[in-house]
Write an enzyme that holds these catalytic residues in place. Structure first.
Site, PDB file in Angstrom:
ATOM      1  N   LYS A  22      37.177  43.414  59.464  1.00 47.60           N
ATOM      2  CA  LYS A  22      38.410  43.818  58.773  1.00 47.60           C
ATOM      3  C   LYS A  22      38.076  44.546  57.462  1.00 47.60           C
ATOM      4  O   LYS A  22      38.637  45.607  57.178  1.00 47.60           O
ATOM      5  CB  LYS A  22      39.251  42.585  58.466  1.00 47.60           C
ATOM      6  N   ASN A  23      37.151  43.970  56.683  1.00 49.68           N
ATOM      7  CA  ASN A  23      36.926  44.501  55.335  1.00 49.68           C
ATOM      8  C   ASN A  23      36.094  45.776  55.313  1.00 49.68           C
ATOM      9  O   ASN A  23      36.000  46.428  54.272  1.00 49.68           O
ATOM     10  CB  ASN A  23      36.318  43.417  54.437  1.00 49.68           C
ATOM     11  N   CYS A 117      45.400  38.033  48.900  1.00 46.73           N
ATOM     12  CA  CYS A 117      45.375  36.572  48.805  1.00 46.73           C
ATOM     13  C   CYS A 117      45.336  36.129  47.336  1.00 46.73           C
ATOM     14  O   CYS A 117      44.613  36.684  46.526  1.00 46.73           O
ATOM     15  CB  CYS A 117      44.147  36.017  49.529  1.00 46.73           C
ATOM     16  N   ARG A 122      42.122  38.868  40.184  1.00 45.75           N
ATOM     17  CA  ARG A 122      41.757  40.053  40.988  1.00 45.75           C
ATOM     18  C   ARG A 122      42.147  41.380  40.315  1.00 45.75           C
ATOM     19  O   ARG A 122      42.935  42.162  40.825  1.00 45.75           O
ATOM     20  CB  ARG A 122      42.360  39.945  42.385  1.00 45.75           C
ATOM     21  N   ASP A 306      34.151  34.261  51.241  1.00 41.09           N
ATOM     22  CA  ASP A 306      35.160  34.202  52.312  1.00 41.09           C
ATOM     23  C   ASP A 306      34.853  33.130  53.335  1.00 41.09           C
ATOM     24  O   ASP A 306      35.664  32.870  54.216  1.00 41.09           O
ATOM     25  CB  ASP A 306      35.269  35.560  53.029  1.00 41.09           C
ATOM     26  N   ARG A 398      46.671  37.974  59.233  1.00 42.08           N
ATOM     27  CA  ARG A 398      46.250  39.181  58.506  1.00 42.08           C
ATOM     28  C   ARG A 398      44.801  39.520  58.807  1.00 42.08           C
ATOM     29  O   ARG A 398      44.379  40.660  58.676  1.00 42.08           O
ATOM     30  CB  ARG A 398      46.397  38.978  57.004  1.00 42.08           C
TER      31      ARG A 398
HETATM   32  C1  EPZ Z   1      36.988  41.933  48.840  1.00 41.84           C
HETATM   33  O1  EPZ Z   1      37.965  41.674  47.848  1.00 41.84           O
HETATM   34  C2  EPZ Z   1      37.506  41.302  50.113  1.00 41.84           C
HETATM   35  N1  EPZ Z   1      38.783  41.912  50.469  1.00 41.84           N
HETATM   36  C3  EPZ Z   1      37.694  39.805  49.916  1.00 41.84           C
HETATM   37  O2  EPZ Z   1      38.021  39.262  51.183  1.00 41.84           O
HETATM   38  C4  EPZ Z   1      36.369  39.179  49.481  1.00 41.84           C
HETATM   39  O3  EPZ Z   1      36.599  37.826  49.172  1.00 41.84           O
HETATM   40  C5  EPZ Z   1      35.837  39.902  48.240  1.00 41.84           C
HETATM   41  O4  EPZ Z   1      35.732  41.319  48.506  1.00 41.84           O
HETATM   42  C6  EPZ Z   1      34.454  39.399  47.847  1.00 41.84           C
HETATM   43  O5  EPZ Z   1      33.566  39.537  48.915  1.00 41.84           O
HETATM   44  C7  EPZ Z   1      38.764  43.124  51.069  1.00 41.84           C
HETATM   45  O6  EPZ Z   1      37.719  43.695  51.311  1.00 41.84           O
HETATM   46  C8  EPZ Z   1      40.103  43.701  51.447  1.00 41.84           C
HETATM   47  P1  EPZ Z   1      35.719  41.997  44.616  1.00 41.84           P
HETATM   48  P2  EPZ Z   1      37.871  42.424  46.417  1.00 41.84           P
HETATM   49  O7  EPZ Z   1      36.205  43.234  43.966  1.00 41.84           O
HETATM   50  O8  EPZ Z   1      37.374  43.797  46.637  1.00 41.84           O
HETATM   51  C9  EPZ Z   1      36.237  40.666  40.106  1.00 41.84           C
HETATM   52  C10 EPZ Z   1      39.252  38.126  52.766  1.00 41.84           C
HETATM   53  O9  EPZ Z   1      39.363  36.907  52.914  1.00 41.84           O
HETATM   54  N2  EPZ Z   1      36.673  42.044  39.876  1.00 41.84           N
HETATM   55  O10 EPZ Z   1      34.368  41.979  45.238  1.00 41.84           O
HETATM   56  O11 EPZ Z   1      39.152  42.215  45.725  1.00 41.84           O
HETATM   57  C11 EPZ Z   1      37.217  39.878  40.958  1.00 41.84           C
HETATM   58  O12 EPZ Z   1      38.253  39.334  40.159  1.00 41.84           O
HETATM   59  C12 EPZ Z   1      39.333  38.707  51.379  1.00 41.84           C
HETATM   60  O13 EPZ Z   1      39.010  38.946  53.689  1.00 41.84           O
HETATM   61  C13 EPZ Z   1      36.927  42.468  38.577  1.00 41.84           C
HETATM   62  O14 EPZ Z   1      36.804  41.701  37.612  1.00 41.84           O
HETATM   63  O15 EPZ Z   1      36.756  41.534  45.722  1.00 41.84           O
HETATM   64  C14 EPZ Z   1      36.340  38.835  41.569  1.00 41.84           C
HETATM   65  O16 EPZ Z   1      36.176  37.763  40.655  1.00 41.84           O
HETATM   66  C15 EPZ Z   1      39.703  37.654  50.344  1.00 41.84           C
HETATM   67  N3  EPZ Z   1      37.313  43.755  38.382  1.00 41.84           N
HETATM   68  C16 EPZ Z   1      34.994  39.536  41.740  1.00 41.84           C
HETATM   69  O17 EPZ Z   1      35.042  40.682  40.874  1.00 41.84           O
HETATM   70  C17 EPZ Z   1      37.468  44.647  39.415  1.00 41.84           C
HETATM   71  O18 EPZ Z   1      37.815  45.816  39.169  1.00 41.84           O
HETATM   72  C18 EPZ Z   1      34.735  40.033  43.161  1.00 41.84           C
HETATM   73  O19 EPZ Z   1      35.854  40.796  43.550  1.00 41.84           O
HETATM   74  C19 EPZ Z   1      37.208  44.189  40.726  1.00 41.84           C
HETATM   75  C20 EPZ Z   1      36.815  42.894  40.933  1.00 41.84           C
END
Ligand code: EPZ
Length: 431
Positions: A22-23, A117, A122, A306, A398
């Site tokens: 999915k991702n 989620c 985020r 995840d 989803r």
């Molecule tokens: C992606 O979310 C995935 N979603 C998430 O999967 C997954 O948990 C996550 O990556 C981590 O692997 C999709 O790909 C659609 P991040 P994303 O940016 O991109 C912080 C699922 O279950 N951060 O890697 O939102 C953030 O708050 C979902 O399939 C910032 O501070 O995750 C977090 O603490 C849930 N500033 C950390 O980084 C930013 O601009 C990692 O977030 C971006 C992120």
């Protein structure tokens, strides 16, 4: 309201075939906007978030043809708008990939702030940092991200302050057509990052280093069409691995890349389970008595966040005390209160949970509070004695295609019901 109802206590046995990631697919669908030629994406998971993204492409003028449930042909030459907004797109996280892709191709984008989620705040500050470094003006107005680069985008050397999957993919999408050489440091290395980079390179992009700490992109003038198959979903596979362990079953999980599952395999082995690795499959045999172990979620190749809820459920049935540290998101233990209704013994302090394993769960009525928590509660219900109902399964739908059907094929007594009458019929049927 649709819910899953299940009678637990039956070890899961048999084979399951894993769908597309999915991702990875979410970033790849947005990436189809970067060319005027046809893009055919294969091995798409038929799940709600994917379908929302494909519908959004149609709304801005792209032609989207569903060749079959798992294949879509996208032609973005007719895109007439860079403004995407509807109630569904506001609910998903991956809507933000439209910013990078529209900015990259059309030098403008107007997209709602992402949903997704509720597992933490985020923010998308790192995405915006990358877009601005490439020369775009970015503002947040009326709940939307408005980005524009009137002189086009240029190369840049970007250092991410946080390892972010979304920001890594989004900046790649924006940079592939930007003149010059862009370097992005401290990037995420998940398999889906590599898959999106491979997809873009199959269109003629020049991306090197995906899967390492640094990605180097040499901008090209245009991208051509492609036919690309999405990699198998690491997290769907891991979910079924935990289902085998938690129910003390024996499942052959097919269409996977075992290397992507190494951290999950390592933990299940530490607990005393048996894991057989084949070229494109893994087989997990759940041990009758499992040892506790400690888990800390980390960016890939560390243990995936995840998979934290699913692994925690498995640990909650182990013979001893485990400690789980969630280092990626600040609010990813909400399922613990739901699991407590089933007899688990977990204490949460900040981003650490201390799990005292119990002999068994008792069935209960619980709520899926997010995608992976919902999947974890289904695993708990299948391992529990008695009847469990999991409500709000729209979250699970989803990210998991035909979840209940795949579990039924493994011997699970589970059904999707959308009324109390149907739930009652299930209870009478299983006695
Ligand atoms: C992606 O979310 C995935 N979603 C998430 O999967 C997954 O948990 C996550 O990556 C981590 O692997 C999709 O790909 C659609 P991040 P994303 O940016 O991109 C912080 C699922 O279950 N951060 O890697 O939102 C953030 O708050 C979902 O399939 C910032 O501070 O995750 C977090 O603490 C849930 N500033 C950390 O980084 C930013 O601009 C990692 O977030 C971006 C992120």
């Amino acid at each position: 309201m649709e819910q899953f109802i299940m009678k637990g206590g039956t070890p899961l046995h048999g084979e399951v075939v894993i769908g597309g990631a999915k991702n990875a697919a979410l970033g790849i669908i947005a990436g189809a906007l970067l060319t005027d030629e046809d893009v055919i994406i294969e091995n798409l998971p038929d799940v709600r978030d994917i379908n929302v993204m494909l519908e959004a492409l149609k709304e801005i003028g792209a032609v989207v043809e569903r060749i079959d449930r798992h294949t879509a042909k996208i032609s973005a030459v007719g895109v007439t708008s860079v403004s995407i907004d509807d109630e569904y797109i506001r609910k998903i996280r991956a809507s933000y990939y439209f910013i990078g892709a529209l900015l990259g191709k059309h030098h403008m984008a107007d997209v709602p702030l992402p949903g997704g989620c509720a597992i933490g705040s985020r923010p998308i500050d790192q995405h915006i940092k990358g877009f601005r470094a490439l020369g775009a003006k970015v503002e947040i107005r009326n709940g939307c991200v408005q980005a524009a680069a009137s002189e086009g985008l240029h190369s840049s050397h970007i250092y991410l302050d946080v390892v972010s999957v979304g920001a890594t993919i989004n900046i790649m999408l924006a940079a592939v057509l930007a003149e010059g050489r862009t370097i992005i440091e401290n990037v995420a290395k998940e398999p889906h990052i590599v898959d999106v980079a491979n997809f873009l390179n199959s269109m003629g992009a020049n991306i090197k280093g995906a899967g390492t700490d640094t990605i180097r992109i040499r901008g090209v003038r245009r991208l051509h069409g492609t036919t690309y198959a999405v990699i198998p979903d690491q997290i769907e596979a891991g979910t079924f691995m935990c289902a085998a362990a938690a129910t003390r079953g024996d499942i052959l999980i097919k269409n996977v890349i075992p290397k992507h599952l190494e951290s999950i395999t390592a933990k299940l082995l530490e607990m005393g389970n048996t894991v057989y690795e084949y070229d494109e499959a893994v087989r997990v045999v759940g041990a009758p008595v499992q040892h506790p172990t400690d888990v800390k979620t980390l960016p890939y190749p560390g243990f995936p966040t995840d998979m934290q809820p699913q692994m925690s459920v498995t640990l909650a049935l182990a013979d001893g005390t485990s400690v789980v540290t969630e280092s990626i998101f600040e609010n990813r233990f909400k399922y613990v209160d739901e699991l407590a209704r089933m007899g688990s013994n977990i204490k949460v302090e900040g981003n650490v949970s201390v799990i005292d394993g119990v002999k068994r769960f008792m069935g209960a009525s619980v709520n899926a509070l997010d995608l992976r928590a919902g999947a974890a509660l289904v695993i708990a219900g299948l391992a529990a004695d008695g009847i469990t109902t999991v409500r709000d399964i729209v979250y699970i739908q989803r990210g998991y295609e035909h979840f209940e059907q795949k579990l039924q094929a493994l011997g699970a007594q589970i059904e999707l019901v959308d009324s109390e009458r149907e739930a009652q019929k299930f209870r009478l049927k299983i006695g």
